[in-house]
Design a protein around this motif. Structure first.
Motif, PDB file in Angstrom:
ATOM      1  N   ARG A   2      98.188  67.976  15.858  1.00 14.80           N
ATOM      2  CA  ARG A   2      98.194  67.067  16.999  1.00 14.80           C
ATOM      3  C   ARG A   2      98.428  65.644  16.505  1.00 14.80           C
ATOM      4  N   THR A   3      99.369  64.934  17.137  1.00 14.73           N
ATOM      5  CA  THR A   3      99.629  63.547  16.756  1.00 14.73           C
ATOM      6  C   THR A   3      99.412  62.649  17.959  1.00 14.73           C
ATOM      7  N   VAL A   4      99.147  61.390  17.676  1.00 14.75           N
ATOM      8  CA  VAL A   4      98.944  60.403  18.728  1.00 14.75           C
ATOM      9  C   VAL A   4     100.239  59.621  18.930  1.00 14.75           C
ATOM     10  N   GLU A   5     100.391  59.066  20.116  1.00 17.91           N
ATOM     11  CA  GLU A   5     101.536  58.204  20.412  1.00 17.91           C
ATOM     12  C   GLU A   5     101.356  56.900  19.643  1.00 17.91           C
ATOM     13  N   TRP A   6     102.229  56.667  18.666  1.00 15.79           N
ATOM     14  CA  TRP A   6     102.095  55.476  17.839  1.00 15.79           C
ATOM     15  C   TRP A   6     103.462  55.105  17.273  1.00 15.79           C
ATOM     16  N   PRO A   7     104.281  54.397  18.061  1.00 20.55           N
ATOM     17  CA  PRO A   7     105.635  54.065  17.629  1.00 20.55           C
ATOM     18  C   PRO A   7     105.698  53.182  16.382  1.00 20.55           C
ATOM     19  N   GLU A   8     104.676  52.400  16.121  1.00 20.17           N
ATOM     20  CA  GLU A   8     104.671  51.472  14.984  1.00 20.17           C
ATOM     21  C   GLU A   8     104.253  52.134  13.666  1.00 20.17           C
ATOM     22  N   ARG A   9     103.908  53.416  13.714  1.00 24.19           N
ATOM     23  CA  ARG A   9     103.312  54.092  12.556  1.00 24.19           C
ATOM     24  C   ARG A   9     104.147  53.955  11.284  1.00 24.19           C
ATOM     25  N   GLU A  10     105.415  54.318  11.324  1.00 25.94           N
ATOM     26  CA  GLU A  10     106.224  54.293  10.101  1.00 25.94           C
ATOM     27  C   GLU A  10     106.320  52.896   9.509  1.00 25.94           C
ATOM     28  N   ALA A  11     106.560  51.901  10.359  1.00 27.71           N
ATOM     29  CA  ALA A  11     106.671  50.523   9.870  1.00 27.71           C
ATOM     30  C   ALA A  11     105.328  50.047   9.315  1.00 27.71           C
ATOM     31  N   PHE A  12     104.237  50.397   9.982  1.00 27.60           N
ATOM     32  CA  PHE A  12     102.909  49.997   9.519  1.00 27.60           C
ATOM     33  C   PHE A  12     102.594  50.623   8.163  1.00 27.60           C
ATOM     34  N   VAL A  13     102.846  51.908   8.031  1.00 28.14           N
ATOM     35  CA  VAL A  13     102.555  52.609   6.773  1.00 28.14           C
ATOM     36  C   VAL A  13     103.409  52.038   5.635  1.00 28.14           C
ATOM     37  N   ALA A  14     104.678  51.750   5.914  1.00 27.94           N
ATOM     38  CA  ALA A  14     105.548  51.152   4.885  1.00 27.94           C
ATOM     39  C   ALA A  14     105.020  49.781   4.475  1.00 27.94           C
ATOM     40  N   HIS A  15     104.588  48.981   5.457  1.00 30.12           N
ATOM     41  CA  HIS A  15     104.030  47.655   5.153  1.00 30.12           C
ATOM     42  C   HIS A  15     102.734  47.802   4.359  1.00 30.12           C
ATOM     43  N   LEU A  16     101.893  48.733   4.753  1.00 30.43           N
ATOM     44  CA  LEU A  16     100.642  48.979   4.042  1.00 30.43           C
ATOM     45  C   LEU A  16     100.930  49.373   2.589  1.00 30.43           C
ATOM     46  N   ASP A  17     101.941  50.196   2.378  1.00 30.06           N
ATOM     47  CA  ASP A  17     102.297  50.595   1.009  1.00 30.06           C
ATOM     48  C   ASP A  17     102.767  49.407   0.176  1.00 30.06           C
ATOM     49  N   ARG A  18     103.554  48.514   0.785  1.00 31.53           N
ATOM     50  CA  ARG A  18     104.003  47.327   0.040  1.00 31.53           C
ATOM     51  C   ARG A  18     102.811  46.448  -0.336  1.00 31.53           C
ATOM     52  N   LEU A  19     101.901  46.259   0.606  1.00 31.23           N
ATOM     53  CA  LEU A  19     100.711  45.453   0.324  1.00 31.23           C
ATOM     54  C   LEU A  19      99.850  46.116  -0.746  1.00 31.23           C
ATOM     55  N   LYS A  20      99.672  47.410  -0.609  1.00 31.50           N
ATOM     56  CA  LYS A  20      98.858  48.168  -1.568  1.00 31.50           C
ATOM     57  C   LYS A  20      99.432  48.025  -2.976  1.00 31.50           C
ATOM     58  N   ASP A  21     100.734  48.213  -3.109  1.00 30.00           N
ATOM     59  CA  ASP A  21     101.374  48.092  -4.424  1.00 30.00           C
ATOM     60  C   ASP A  21     101.251  46.674  -4.977  1.00 30.00           C
ATOM     61  N   ALA A  22     101.467  45.686  -4.118  1.00 27.83           N
ATOM     62  CA  ALA A  22     101.412  44.290  -4.572  1.00 27.83           C
ATOM     63  C   ALA A  22     100.015  43.901  -5.030  1.00 27.83           C
ATOM     64  N   GLY A  24      97.946  45.991  -6.458  1.00 28.42           N
ATOM     65  CA  GLY A  24      97.551  46.819  -7.592  1.00 28.42           C
ATOM     66  C   GLY A  24      96.743  48.050  -7.239  1.00 28.42           C
ATOM     67  N   PHE A  25      96.764  48.457  -5.990  1.00 31.66           N
ATOM     68  CA  PHE A  25      96.079  49.691  -5.600  1.00 31.66           C
ATOM     69  C   PHE A  25      97.078  50.832  -5.776  1.00 31.66           C
ATOM     70  N   ARG A  26      96.817  51.667  -6.755  1.00 28.72           N
ATOM     71  CA  ARG A  26      97.767  52.728  -7.065  1.00 28.72           C
ATOM     72  C   ARG A  26      97.702  53.869  -6.061  1.00 28.72           C
ATOM     73  N   TYR A  27      96.522  54.145  -5.558  1.00 28.69           N
ATOM     74  CA  TYR A  27      96.322  55.275  -4.654  1.00 28.69           C
ATOM     75  C   TYR A  27      95.583  54.826  -3.395  1.00 28.69           C
ATOM     76  N   ASP A  28      95.787  55.599  -2.341  1.00 26.08           N
ATOM     77  CA  ASP A  28      95.082  55.313  -1.087  1.00 26.08           C
ATOM     78  C   ASP A  28      93.567  55.369  -1.273  1.00 26.08           C
ATOM     79  N   VAL A  29      93.107  56.241  -2.160  1.00 23.18           N
ATOM     80  CA  VAL A  29      91.669  56.376  -2.403  1.00 23.18           C
ATOM     81  C   VAL A  29      91.092  55.045  -2.889  1.00 23.18           C
ATOM     82  N   ALA A  30      91.798  54.382  -3.796  1.00 20.76           N
ATOM     83  CA  ALA A  30      91.322  53.100  -4.326  1.00 20.76           C
ATOM     84  C   ALA A  30      91.301  52.038  -3.229  1.00 20.76           C
ATOM     85  N   LEU A  31      92.329  52.019  -2.396  1.00 18.15           N
ATOM     86  CA  LEU A  31      92.358  51.063  -1.284  1.00 18.15           C
ATOM     87  C   LEU A  31      91.237  51.352  -0.300  1.00 18.15           C
TER      88      LEU A  31
END
Length: 139
Positions: A2-22, A24-31
């Protein structure tokens, strides 16, 4: 699944990944640990099972040293957030500029702001000025 209606999801996750990498958080667990949220919450956002809550956004923003308002707007969950407004769709060049700023080290942020200030000065100096007091014809 089951998924929720969330059109911004892909852009948000990509932005979160860029921030995470910048940052120094290597994994989601660390973040997740740094933000004091559950790792499964981030996993659920990635899969589209749920949208982040405002509380989670606030904690993430603190851990990533970014604006909670901006992060909430990018996630599409800004409604009800203090001082939040509907996110404006920016041209890709400005989105990239904001991403560069948010992911930069402090000294690089200062350089970028200095450059933006020079561009702003140029724009203001070259912008057409409204006519001051139109001449009237004698009639």
């Amino acid at each position: 699944m089951r998924t929720v209606e969330w059109p911004e999801r892909e852009a948000f996750v990509a932005h979160l990944d860029r921030l995470k990498d910048a940052r120094g958080f290597r994994y989601d667990v660390a973040l997740a640990e740094a933000a004091d949220i559950s790792h499964s919450a981030i996993s659920n956002w990635r899969s589209g099972k749920q949208k982040p809550s405002l509380a989670a956004i606030t904690k993430l923003a603190s851990a990533l040293d970014v604006s909670a308002h901006d992060l909430a707007a990018r996630a599409g969950v800004a409604e009800g957030f203090a001082q939040a407004s509907t996110p404006t769709q920016l041209p890709p060049e400005l989105e990239a500029l904001l991403d560069h700023y948010q992911t930069a080290e402090p000294n690089r942020r200062a350089e970028l702001l200095s450059f933006v200030a020079r561009v702003n000065e140029w724009f203001e100096a070259t912008a057409p000025r409204p006519a001051e007091g139109r001449s009237r014809r004698a009639g």
